[in-house]
Design an enzyme around this catalytic site. Sequence first.
Site, PDB file in Angstrom:
ATOM      1  N   ASP A  78      63.789  -8.473  36.496  1.00 37.73           N
ATOM      2  CA  ASP A  78      63.562  -7.082  37.646  1.00 37.73           C
ATOM      3  C   ASP A  78      62.879  -6.244  36.817  1.00 37.73           C
ATOM      4  O   ASP A  78      62.067  -5.531  37.765  1.00 37.73           O
ATOM      5  CB  ASP A  78      65.013  -6.498  37.920  1.00 37.73           C
ATOM      6  CG  ASP A  78      65.704  -7.641  38.797  1.00 37.73           C
ATOM      7  OD1 ASP A  78      65.437  -8.957  39.058  1.00 37.73           O
ATOM      8  OD2 ASP A  78      66.552  -7.283  39.663  1.00 37.73           O
ATOM      9  N   CYS A 119      70.937 -12.020  33.219  1.00 41.32           N
ATOM     10  CA  CYS A 119      70.352 -11.009  33.900  1.00 41.32           C
ATOM     11  C   CYS A 119      70.457 -11.078  35.139  1.00 41.32           C
ATOM     12  O   CYS A 119      70.348 -11.996  35.759  1.00 41.32           O
ATOM     13  CB  CYS A 119      68.995 -10.994  33.303  1.00 41.32           C
ATOM     14  SG  CYS A 119      68.838 -10.453  31.516  1.00 41.32           S
ATOM     15  N   ASP A 120      70.437  -9.921  35.662  1.00 35.74           N
ATOM     16  CA  ASP A 120      70.210  -9.474  36.996  1.00 35.74           C
ATOM     17  C   ASP A 120      70.704 -10.531  38.054  1.00 35.74           C
ATOM     18  O   ASP A 120      71.918 -10.666  38.141  1.00 35.74           O
ATOM     19  CB  ASP A 120      68.797  -9.392  37.445  1.00 35.74           C
ATOM     20  CG  ASP A 120      68.290  -8.046  36.400  1.00 35.74           C
ATOM     21  OD1 ASP A 120      69.182  -7.175  36.507  1.00 35.74           O
ATOM     22  OD2 ASP A 120      67.255  -8.049  35.889  1.00 35.74           O
ATOM     23  N   LYS A 121      69.941 -11.432  38.733  1.00 40.44           N
ATOM     24  CA  LYS A 121      70.527 -12.045  39.935  1.00 40.44           C
ATOM     25  C   LYS A 121      70.946 -13.633  39.348  1.00 40.44           C
ATOM     26  O   LYS A 121      71.440 -14.358  39.984  1.00 40.44           O
ATOM     27  CB  LYS A 121      68.993 -12.329  40.967  1.00 40.44           C
ATOM     28  CG  LYS A 121      68.496 -11.310  41.453  1.00 40.44           C
ATOM     29  CD  LYS A 121      69.530 -10.133  41.809  1.00 40.44           C
ATOM     30  CE  LYS A 121      68.857  -8.732  41.993  1.00 40.44           C
ATOM     31  NZ  LYS A 121      68.563  -8.077  40.763  1.00 40.44           N
ATOM     32  N   CYS A 192      69.467  -5.793  29.397  1.00 35.88           N
ATOM     33  CA  CYS A 192      69.215  -4.398  28.847  1.00 35.88           C
ATOM     34  C   CYS A 192      70.580  -3.403  28.744  1.00 35.88           C
ATOM     35  O   CYS A 192      71.579  -3.704  29.229  1.00 35.88           O
ATOM     36  CB  CYS A 192      68.509  -3.866  30.107  1.00 35.88           C
ATOM     37  SG  CYS A 192      66.951  -4.603  30.153  1.00 35.88           S
ATOM     38  N   GLU A 446      64.158  -3.141  44.444  1.00 33.69           N
ATOM     39  CA  GLU A 446      64.558  -2.439  43.938  1.00 33.69           C
ATOM     40  C   GLU A 446      63.603  -0.973  43.773  1.00 33.69           C
ATOM     41  O   GLU A 446      62.457  -1.127  43.713  1.00 33.69           O
ATOM     42  CB  GLU A 446      65.031  -2.801  42.176  1.00 33.69           C
ATOM     43  CG  GLU A 446      66.345  -3.746  42.334  1.00 33.69           C
ATOM     44  CD  GLU A 446      66.681  -4.129  40.993  1.00 33.69           C
ATOM     45  OE1 GLU A 446      67.648  -4.766  40.987  1.00 33.69           O
ATOM     46  OE2 GLU A 446      66.135  -3.773  40.110  1.00 33.69           O
ATOM     47  N   SER A 472      67.645  -0.239  40.930  1.00 35.01           N
ATOM     48  CA  SER A 472      68.170  -1.000  39.954  1.00 35.01           C
ATOM     49  C   SER A 472      69.399  -0.469  39.282  1.00 35.01           C
ATOM     50  O   SER A 472      69.642   0.712  39.777  1.00 35.01           O
ATOM     51  CB  SER A 472      67.026  -0.607  38.674  1.00 35.01           C
ATOM     52  OG  SER A 472      67.428  -1.055  37.498  1.00 35.01           O
TER      53      SER A 472
END
Length: 559
Positions: A78, A119-121, A192, A446, A472
């Site tokens: 992202d 991560c993320d999705k 992150c 985002e 985000s």
Amino acid sequence: MRSSIIKEGYQKAPHRSLLRATGLKDEDFGKPFIGVANSYIDIIPGHFFLQEYGRIIKEEIRAAGGIPFEFNTIGVDDGIAMGHDGMLYSLPSRELIADCIETVMNAHKLDAMICIPNCDKIVPGMLLGALRVNVPTVFVSGGPMKAGRLKDGTKVDLASAFEAVGKRARNQISDEELREIECAACPGGGSCSGMFTANSMNTLCEAMGVALPGNGTIPALTKEREELIRKAARRIVEIALDERYAFRNILNKEAIHNAFVVDMAMGGSTNTVLHMMAIAKEREADFDLRKINEIAKEVSHIAKISPALYTVHMEDINRAGGVNAVMNEINRRGGVLKTEALTVSGESMGERIAGAKILDTQIIHTLENPYSAVGGLKILYGNLAEQGAVLKTAAMDAKMRKFTGKAVCFDSQEEAIAGIVGGKVKEGDVVVIRYEGPKGGPGMQEMLSPTSLIMGMNLGDKVALITDGRFSGATRGACIGHVSPEAAEGGMIGLLQEGDLIRIDVEEGVLEVLLEEAEIQKRRASFSPKTKTVASKWLKRYQLLVSNAASGAILKTEL
């Protein structure tokens, strides 16, 4: 065994022949077949090392008496996709990942699965896929990145880098200072380092009992992380043929409740609301958005992590006792957690967290000294958000909890970025970014670039932002997202005009435009939502099938 359908009986000789070509021997056909769902990809910092973790997991599965079959899903970073049309593909990638999991696992009738997201999705995509497959499944992520440090010792992370762009735009820092932040913010592999979306979801995997303790907080690329990886691999072999651990038996309504409890206690990303609502829909669990506010009233915010507090990162939470310590502290207020919920470890959640202690009360606070007596997320309602909107109260300035300002309207993220940089947004304004919802985007981008610009320009405690898009996990400030209904489906956010007064009241849970009903109806009578020309065949299909944010932006199965 579920896999018996591809390996037993004379009719399956061709199937066994193909399996023998992969290296299987006679003795292997009596063992559980275990899918290793990896998400290795070179371009994502949290994933470039997962190929090695997959190798370790397969090694442990074989040693424990199982037969591993590794396959891969896609992944989108992202941060790299941020601020351009690449972000249109981020949320849709969640659905592709879920479909990949379902396709591979059901096509080959594997008995169990271990998922390696980070991560993320990728995390929610794998959770959705695992719910569809419903075999024993253990989640073990790659682990969080450590925070970076500048030459003077100041801790920095990806949010620092995004906000530094806003500072550079106002000439508050030099190119050299920007470069120092750029080079220090992401010091190595891992998701992150703050309580951004990836670490929020990996933490919630612990809270839901689908991962082992430490999953959300043990740093990536450490000996401790490797041991967790090995333990998870051994555990999936132990439960591979035990129907008690079918995934829907673990990830149920009680697990979803516990996820939101931890989300509130730790101030998770607003994206967790979107993903958890999608998970609730997939699980067919009756879980209304208003339930989130009920949980927030019962749960104190006891762990403040970047972006809410830049000096604290996931490595600090790990050192202070981890998710178990957070949950056990919250559990002192009886009746908040569903302690009877089963975990993949074999014990109940209550048994798992019993005895966990806070090792540093400066990092994880006690119930007697919370950051806030209520949770770190809030669902707002009103004539601007009849079906709800989401705000991360854990990362906003207290003075913005009651705010009324004039609307400055943009019909895309790109317009908003240009307007903010061009000085169109001033103290006392409410930035409105619309036509960025699941259908309107399409893809629900985002808004980290515009929110970071606002923070970098020292307007974070003077300007609010509302959008039918999302944020985000690195976003901070008075940023309200997931406004539903979205502009593209005729939502009130699409009827707003420059200068309209917008009222935000966190305590009352209100998001509204101060207009007479007659004026609203007059505007609605002449309103026609804007439509975007979408070239991508995949995004066209997504736009056609996606539901709104209040439903988790899941894809409909019927038109």
